[in-house]
Design a protein around this motif. Structure first.
Motif, mmCIF file in Angstrom:
data_model
loop_
_atom_site.group_PDB
_atom_site.id
_atom_site.type_symbol
_atom_site.label_atom_id
_atom_site.label_comp_id
_atom_site.label_asym_id
_atom_site.label_seq_id
_atom_site.Cartn_x
_atom_site.Cartn_y
_atom_site.Cartn_z
ATOM 1 N N ARG A 44 -6.420 -2.065 18.275
ATOM 2 C CA ARG A 44 -7.006 -1.842 16.949
ATOM 3 C C ARG A 44 -7.147 -0.353 16.656
ATOM 4 N N GLN A 45 -7.575 0.439 17.629
ATOM 5 C CA GLN A 45 -7.721 1.874 17.417
ATOM 6 C C GLN A 45 -6.376 2.527 17.129
ATOM 7 N N TYR A 46 -5.359 2.092 17.837
ATOM 8 C CA TYR A 46 -4.026 2.627 17.556
ATOM 9 C C TYR A 46 -3.602 2.266 16.135
ATOM 10 N N TYR A 47 -3.855 1.035 15.738
ATOM 11 C CA TYR A 47 -3.539 0.581 14.385
ATOM 12 C C TYR A 47 -4.260 1.438 13.356
ATOM 13 N N PHE A 48 -5.525 1.690 13.573
ATOM 14 C CA PHE A 48 -6.295 2.536 12.658
ATOM 15 C C PHE A 48 -5.673 3.930 12.536
ATOM 16 N N GLN A 49 -5.284 4.486 13.673
ATOM 17 C CA GLN A 49 -4.736 5.847 13.671
ATOM 18 C C GLN A 49 -3.435 5.919 12.878
ATOM 19 N N THR A 50 -2.595 4.912 13.005
ATOM 20 C CA THR A 50 -1.344 4.918 12.234
ATOM 21 C C THR A 50 -1.622 4.771 10.743
ATOM 22 N N LEU A 51 -2.549 3.887 10.379
ATOM 23 C CA LEU A 51 -2.879 3.708 8.963
ATOM 24 C C LEU A 51 -3.579 4.935 8.402
ATOM 25 N N ASP A 52 -4.478 5.525 9.170
ATOM 26 C CA ASP A 52 -5.158 6.740 8.707
ATOM 27 C C ASP A 52 -4.160 7.859 8.445
ATOM 28 N N SER A 53 -3.176 7.985 9.313
ATOM 29 C CA SER A 53 -2.165 9.031 9.140
ATOM 30 C C SER A 53 -1.302 8.740 7.915
ATOM 31 N N ALA A 54 -0.905 7.464 7.755
ATOM 32 C CA ALA A 54 -0.123 7.092 6.573
ATOM 33 C C ALA A 54 -0.914 7.367 5.301
ATOM 34 N N ALA A 55 -2.191 7.042 5.324
ATOM 35 C CA ALA A 55 -3.053 7.268 4.154
ATOM 36 C C ALA A 55 -3.226 8.757 3.878
ATOM 37 N N HIS A 56 -3.382 9.542 4.933
ATOM 38 C CA HIS A 56 -3.583 10.987 4.781
ATOM 39 C C HIS A 56 -2.439 11.622 4.004
ATOM 40 N N TYR A 57 -1.214 11.335 4.400
ATOM 41 C CA TYR A 57 -0.069 11.960 3.734
ATOM 42 C C TYR A 57 0.194 11.343 2.376
ATOM 43 N N MET A 58 -0.100 10.053 2.209
ATOM 44 C CA MET A 58 0.056 9.445 0.893
ATOM 45 C C MET A 58 -0.927 10.075 -0.088
ATOM 46 N N LYS A 59 -2.111 10.395 0.385
ATOM 47 C CA LYS A 59 -3.131 10.999 -0.467
ATOM 48 C C LYS A 59 -2.711 12.381 -0.966
ATOM 49 N N ARG A 60 -1.806 13.019 -0.274
ATOM 50 C CA ARG A 60 -1.370 14.361 -0.636
ATOM 51 C C ARG A 60 -0.286 14.352 -1.718
ATOM 52 N N ILE A 61 0.236 13.158 -2.041
ATOM 53 C CA ILE A 61 1.235 13.075 -3.115
ATOM 54 C C ILE A 61 0.529 13.158 -4.461
ATOM 55 N N ASP A 62 1.073 13.982 -5.346
ATOM 56 C CA ASP A 62 0.409 14.209 -6.634
ATOM 57 C C ASP A 62 1.450 14.652 -7.648
ATOM 58 N N THR A 63 1.322 14.209 -8.871
ATOM 59 C CA THR A 63 2.276 14.592 -9.917
ATOM 60 C C THR A 63 2.217 16.083 -10.229
ATOM 61 N N LEU A 75 7.707 11.227 3.295
ATOM 62 C CA LEU A 75 8.389 10.971 4.562
ATOM 63 C C LEU A 75 7.399 10.903 5.718
ATOM 64 N N GLU A 76 6.388 11.737 5.699
ATOM 65 C CA GLU A 76 5.369 11.690 6.751
ATOM 66 C C GLU A 76 4.564 10.398 6.665
ATOM 67 N N SER A 77 4.189 10.023 5.455
ATOM 68 C CA SER A 77 3.415 8.793 5.280
ATOM 69 C C SER A 77 4.240 7.589 5.697
ATOM 70 N N ARG A 78 5.498 7.572 5.305
ATOM 71 C CA ARG A 78 6.353 6.449 5.656
ATOM 72 C C ARG A 78 6.555 6.369 7.162
ATOM 73 N N LYS A 79 6.659 7.499 7.825
ATOM 74 C CA LYS A 79 6.805 7.496 9.281
ATOM 75 C C LYS A 79 5.632 6.771 9.927
ATOM 76 N N TRP A 80 4.421 7.115 9.485
ATOM 77 C CA TRP A 80 3.244 6.479 10.086
ATOM 78 C C TRP A 80 3.127 5.016 9.681
ATOM 79 N N TYR A 81 3.577 4.702 8.469
ATOM 80 C CA TYR A 81 3.633 3.296 8.078
ATOM 81 C C TYR A 81 4.559 2.528 9.014
#
Length: 606
Positions: A44-63, A75-81
């Protein structure tokens, strides 16, 4: 800011993969067949870490940011996904489907009063928006990335990795391996970048991580070593090739099937059994084996077992013309065994020589679908038989009359006595015929036998054809192995429908769209006009003419149509075409190779 970004990356990499280089402390943890896994917390902790990383980079996308910066963060978010994907498939499949959906309108049709039309918000859509040629408005871009920015944390908060047993985690590894081989390496979910091989590496890194978590539970430590060596070798092969040239044939033979053997060996080592109530046979060690699927999961609940007696009875009924009102046609009229259970006609022929609406589909491997008929109007084989009986241009007879005719035949009385305890009714009649059809799954074609290491007879051209089919030509993004129907791996619980803009004829210089509305009926949904179920390519050398309307006489015509980009690629107005309209740019030598491969899928009986 750059320093912070670098430190963030380093910290997560150290957290996630340090355990792959040193032994995990788990002295008091053991594998159990009947209790919750002692490793749930770590997984579960590993799962959290991958999702947190995916979320972190997705949050940085902005118009407001540059396209280059948004692409980098994507690309970073997709990698962690992709690191999270094997766990998502196992423990949150609906969100996996949502976040990984193709850029196609989804239409859910429960009944005429409840029709939902859902625009996808997924990594695939975002990839097309950020890397495709079309100009996308900021508003539309925001719609997609904002959904993912919200959804990924939601998935984390609502996880269900709490009560899993060790067999669930082993099944997760197995399904991840199957997903890579049958869908991941085909380009299914990386339509623009073709990053499928890299994505497969990320999947394997997660599988390797889970194996390391279980390291000290292996009674046979050499089995753990075999796992790590096998995964490392698979990753090395994936990293050393490019998408178009990747040898998928050798990869599946040398890695996928070997890994399925390791799944079995691990289950034995851990003294656990994988569930028997899923689509895949938990003990199968070869994707192209007759034992790969769990047949009972492709039948209605409480369906009687497939026995030789029941198959023989069903075969007799299948060939009996007395089941039709006129006594002149049987199931075998439209499904001729020598033609792999098709009939060779452009359109099927019904009562009194009446042409039916569509081409006769093969029945071989038909059981491995979740819907039947080209428009999916039946949900099981027994239901398909009802439709044929009721159709005024086919059997045109009610089910009770069929039962009565059978009951009056002494031969059938004896057969039903031994198979159905003497109960002659339409339920048992339909089950017997359906059982016969369910028996038509030999997996013994030249290709299968080579994949099973029973022979070594494939030519270089045939192997090239398979690799093109699974890669550059994108055939396997709709025709999924091993059945090559549209039944989607790794759960094989849905059969897809596609709109490829089929033409009336093979005159591609003067194309005209076929008028058959397909899935438009019965609810008159415009977005499903011209959609048809994806058929199998098994035994395709025997099943001409091709497509639901029999428009193409040869495989060369089929390949020319696809190579042109379907109806849209030929210049037709096909608003909801699911086939990419861009030409595949396949050369003649490549087309010939694909056809050569498809001809290796003819079963020995034919």
């Amino acid at each position: 800011m750059k320093i912070i970004k670098v430190l963030f990356k380093i910290s997560f990499v150290l957290i996630l993969f340090s355990s792959c280089k040193k032994e995990i402390k788990q002295s008091n943890k053991v594998v159990s067949a009947n209790n919750d896994s002692m490793f749930n917390d770590e997984i579960r902790q590993y799962y959290f870490q991958t999702l947190d990383s995916a979320a972190h980079y997705m949050k940085r996308i902005d118009t407001l940011k540059s396209i280059e910066e948004n692409r980098s963060n994507f690309l970073e978010s997709r990698k962690w996904y992709k690191y999270a994907e094997p766990l998502l498939i196992a423990y949150d499949y609906e969100n996996y489907l949502s976040m990984n959906a193709p850029n196609l309108l989804k239409v859910e049709m429960e009944d005429a009063t409840e029709i939902k039309k859902i625009k996808p918000n997924s990594y695939q859509v975002l990839e097309e928006y950020l890397f495709g040629d079309e100009t996308i408005s900021n508003r539309e871009l925001y719609r997609v990335y904002y959904y993912l920015q919200v959804r990924i944390p939601f998935v984390r908060r609502n996880h269900i990795i709490i009560k899993q047993r060790d067999r669930h985690h082993l099944k997760m590894i197995r399904d991840g391996i199957v997903n890579i081989a049958t869908k991941g390496i085909t380009g299914f979910d990386s339509p623009i970048l073709a990053n499928s091989l890299t994505d497969a590496v990320y999947n394997y890194e997660t599988i390797k991580k889970i194996i390391y978590i279980y390291k000290n539970t292996f009674k046979n430590h050499s089995l753990f070593t075999q796992w790590i060596r096998q995964i490392d070798n698979a990753i090395s092969v994936l990293k050393s090739s490019n998408f178009d040239e990747f040898d998928r044939y050798s990869f599946i033979k040398r890695h996928t099937n070997r890994q399925l053997e390791l799944i079995n060996n691990t289950a034995t080592d851990w003294n656990i059994q994988l569930s028997q109530s899923r689509a895949l046979n938990p003990t199968s060690t070869n994707i192209f084996s007759e034992t790969f699927f769990n047949k009972k999961m492709f039948s209605m609940p409480h369906t009687p077992e497939i026995t030789e007696e029941r198959v023989n009875l069903g075969k007799t009924l299948f060939n009996d013309k007395a089941l039709s009102i006129s006594g002149t046609i049987s199931c075998a009229t439209c499904h001729v065994k020598e033609k792999a259970f098709t009939d060779g006609h452009k359109l099927a022929i019904g009562l009194d020589g009446t042409p039916l609406q569509r081409n006769s589909p093969t029945l071989v491997y038909a059981m491995y679908q979740k819907t039947f008929f080209y428009d999916g109007r039946a949900s099981e084989l027994e239901g398909q038989i009802v439709n044929v009986a009721n159709n005024e241009n086919e059997f045109h007879i009610d089910l009770n009359t069929i039962s009565k005719r059978i009951e009056e035949n002494p031969k059938y009385q004896r057969l039903f006595d031994s198979v159905y305890n003497g109960q002659i009714n339409h339920l048992n009649v339909r089950n017997a015929i359906a059982t016969y059809i369910r028996s038509l799954t030999p997996f013994d074609s030249k290709f299968d036998r080579n994949m099973q290491n029973l022979e070594k007879t494939l030519s270089k051209e045939e192997i090239l054809g398979f690799n093109l089919f699974m890669g550059k030509a994108a055939c396997a993004t709709c025709h999924f192995p091993p059945t090559f129907y549209g039944t989607v791996p790794p759960k094989f619980d849905e059969t897809e429908f596609e709109n490829i803009g089929i033409t009336r004829t093979a005159d591609f210089n003067h194309p005209a769209i076929d008028e058959d509305p397909g899935l438009y009926y019965p609810f008159e949904v415009e977005e499903r006009r011209h959609f048809f179920k994806t058929a199998t390519i098994r035994n395709i050398a025997l099943t001409a003419p091709y497509m639901h309307n029999g428009a193409f006489e040869t495989l060369e015509e089929v390949l020319e149509f696809y190579n042109s980009g379907g109806g849209q690629g030929l210049g037709l107005d096909v608003p909801y075409q699911t086939l990419p309209s861009d030409p595949l740019n396949l050369e003649k030598i490549e087309i010939d190779a694909i056809i050569a491969f498809m001809k290796t899928l003819t079963d020995q009986e034919y």
